[in-house]
Design a protein around this motif. Sequence first.
Motif, short mmCIF file in Angstrom:
data_model
loop_
_atom_site.label_atom_id
_atom_site.label_comp_id
_atom_site.label_asym_id
_atom_site.label_seq_id
_atom_site.Cartn_x
_atom_site.Cartn_y
_atom_site.Cartn_z
N VAL A 42 0.84 -1.20 0.00
CA VAL A 42 0.00 0.00 0.00
C VAL A 42 0.87 1.25 0.00
N LYS A 43 1.88 1.28 0.85
CA LYS A 43 2.77 2.45 0.91
C LYS A 43 3.51 2.64 -0.41
N ARG A 44 3.97 1.56 -1.00
CA ARG A 44 4.69 1.66 -2.28
C ARG A 44 3.74 2.17 -3.37
N ARG A 45 2.48 1.75 -3.32
CA ARG A 45 1.50 2.19 -4.30
C ARG A 45 1.37 3.71 -4.29
N PHE A 46 1.50 4.33 -3.11
CA PHE A 46 1.33 5.78 -2.99
C PHE A 46 2.66 6.51 -2.76
N GLY A 47 3.77 5.79 -2.90
CA GLY A 47 5.08 6.43 -2.79
C GLY A 47 5.40 6.96 -1.41
N VAL A 48 4.98 6.23 -0.36
CA VAL A 48 5.20 6.66 1.02
C VAL A 48 6.17 5.70 1.69
N LYS A 49 7.12 6.24 2.46
CA LYS A 49 8.10 5.39 3.15
C LYS A 49 7.57 4.91 4.49
N ASP A 50 7.11 5.83 5.33
CA ASP A 50 6.56 5.50 6.65
C ASP A 50 5.15 6.05 6.75
N SER A 51 4.29 5.34 7.51
CA SER A 51 2.91 5.82 7.66
C SER A 51 2.86 7.11 8.49
N SER A 52 3.82 7.29 9.40
CA SER A 52 4.00 8.54 10.14
C SER A 52 5.31 8.40 10.91
N GLN A 53 5.58 9.33 11.81
CA GLN A 53 6.78 9.28 12.64
C GLN A 53 6.42 9.33 14.13
N ILE A 54 5.28 8.76 14.48
CA ILE A 54 4.78 8.88 15.84
C ILE A 54 5.55 8.01 16.83
N ILE A 55 6.16 6.90 16.36
CA ILE A 55 6.90 6.00 17.24
C ILE A 55 8.38 6.08 16.88
N PRO A 56 9.23 6.58 17.76
CA PRO A 56 10.65 6.72 17.44
C PRO A 56 11.29 5.39 17.03
N GLY A 57 11.95 5.40 15.89
CA GLY A 57 12.65 4.21 15.41
C GLY A 57 11.76 3.23 14.68
N HIS A 58 10.46 3.40 14.76
CA HIS A 58 9.53 2.44 14.15
C HIS A 58 8.65 3.06 13.08
N GLY A 59 8.58 4.37 13.01
CA GLY A 59 7.68 5.02 12.06
C GLY A 59 6.32 5.25 12.68
N GLY A 60 5.27 4.79 11.98
CA GLY A 60 3.92 5.02 12.45
C GLY A 60 3.29 3.80 13.09
N LEU A 61 2.04 3.95 13.50
CA LEU A 61 1.30 2.83 14.08
C LEU A 61 1.16 1.69 13.09
N MET A 62 0.85 2.02 11.85
CA MET A 62 0.71 0.97 10.84
C MET A 62 2.03 0.25 10.60
N ASP A 63 3.13 0.99 10.61
CA ASP A 63 4.43 0.37 10.42
C ASP A 63 4.74 -0.63 11.53
N ARG A 64 4.32 -0.31 12.74
CA ARG A 64 4.60 -1.18 13.88
C ARG A 64 3.58 -2.31 14.01
N LEU A 65 2.34 -2.08 13.58
CA LEU A 65 1.25 -3.01 13.88
C LEU A 65 0.71 -3.73 12.65
N ASP A 66 1.34 -3.58 11.49
CA ASP A 66 0.80 -4.21 10.29
C ASP A 66 0.69 -5.73 10.43
N GLY A 67 1.75 -6.36 10.96
CA GLY A 67 1.71 -7.80 11.16
C GLY A 67 0.70 -8.21 12.22
N TYR A 68 0.62 -7.41 13.29
CA TYR A 68 -0.33 -7.71 14.36
C TYR A 68 -1.76 -7.65 13.88
N VAL A 69 -2.11 -6.63 13.09
CA VAL A 69 -3.48 -6.49 12.60
C VAL A 69 -3.90 -7.73 11.82
N ALA A 70 -3.05 -8.17 10.89
CA ALA A 70 -3.38 -9.35 10.10
C ALA A 70 -3.50 -10.58 10.99
N ALA A 71 -2.58 -10.74 11.94
CA ALA A 71 -2.58 -11.93 12.79
C ALA A 71 -3.77 -11.96 13.74
#
Length: 282
Positions: free
Chosen positions: A229-258
């Motif tokens: 999804v990020k590559r489709r829209f040319g985005v590297k990180d969903s946000s910078q809210i979590i230091p070192g991890h990017g955004g919530l989606m960046d940190r929780l993408d695997g968790y959401v699916a699981a």
Amino acid sequence: MSDNSRAPAAAGDSGTRNLVTRAVTALVLAPLAIGILYAGGWFWAVLVTAVSIGIYIEWLMIVGARHDLRVLGAGVGALAITGLCLGFERYDGALPFALLGLVVVGYLGGEQRRWTASGYGYAAAALLASVLVRADAEWGFAALMLVLLVVWAADIGGYFAGRGLGGPKLWPRVSPKKTWAGAIGGFVLGLCVASGFAVLGYGNWGPLLALAALLSVVSQLGDLFESAVKRRFGVKDSSQIIPGHGGLMDRLDGYVAAVVAAALFGVARGGIDGVGRGLMMW
């Protein structure tokens, strides 16, 4: 010394700093999340609702719809009401409100309705699944801890196995850094987590290994999905809210699916009131 000779060292230092930042952030946030998960009830429902709203907002940012206040407001409102119903254990009201929100967001999304509705559905599914798995009074905490630890194992094992062993890329067009070695490393570490649960008496060995295998694969697919999804829209990180991890989606993408996969499996085996039991007791 030339600039070219300094480049590898600079890249290495940057990678080390990023790893340290990721580790420190995880050491702070993980115990906090586990503590709220253990408390359950309203505490967990409020946290998951807030995170789901954050995920929805980040999705809108990725697809370029964050300035559409109607789509933003409708989605946030529907998620908040769904979370309120879940907090009061009114599951009969949570699902209709979640579905109503999907319809409204899709209607208001205009030409982007496919992406805005998908983002809302993604966030709502995470919200519903996370609360339903934890709601089982006897097995909810253990079941959701299993999901979390398998997802973390897939992430940690994938990171170190991928960096240490390298080798062929898993899906270079979508995620250039992920390797088959990393995927296998994460998978194996997830099985180790399940073995630990079995040793401690939380379920039978064979079923737990099968469940961990499923969750590990789904988690890694969820990671690839978000990357696509990020590559489709040319985005590297969903946000910078979590230091070192990017955004919530960046940190929780695997968790959401699981957790969504786990909730569906648990409901099929244990019913809406016994999701945790359906996951852990085979």
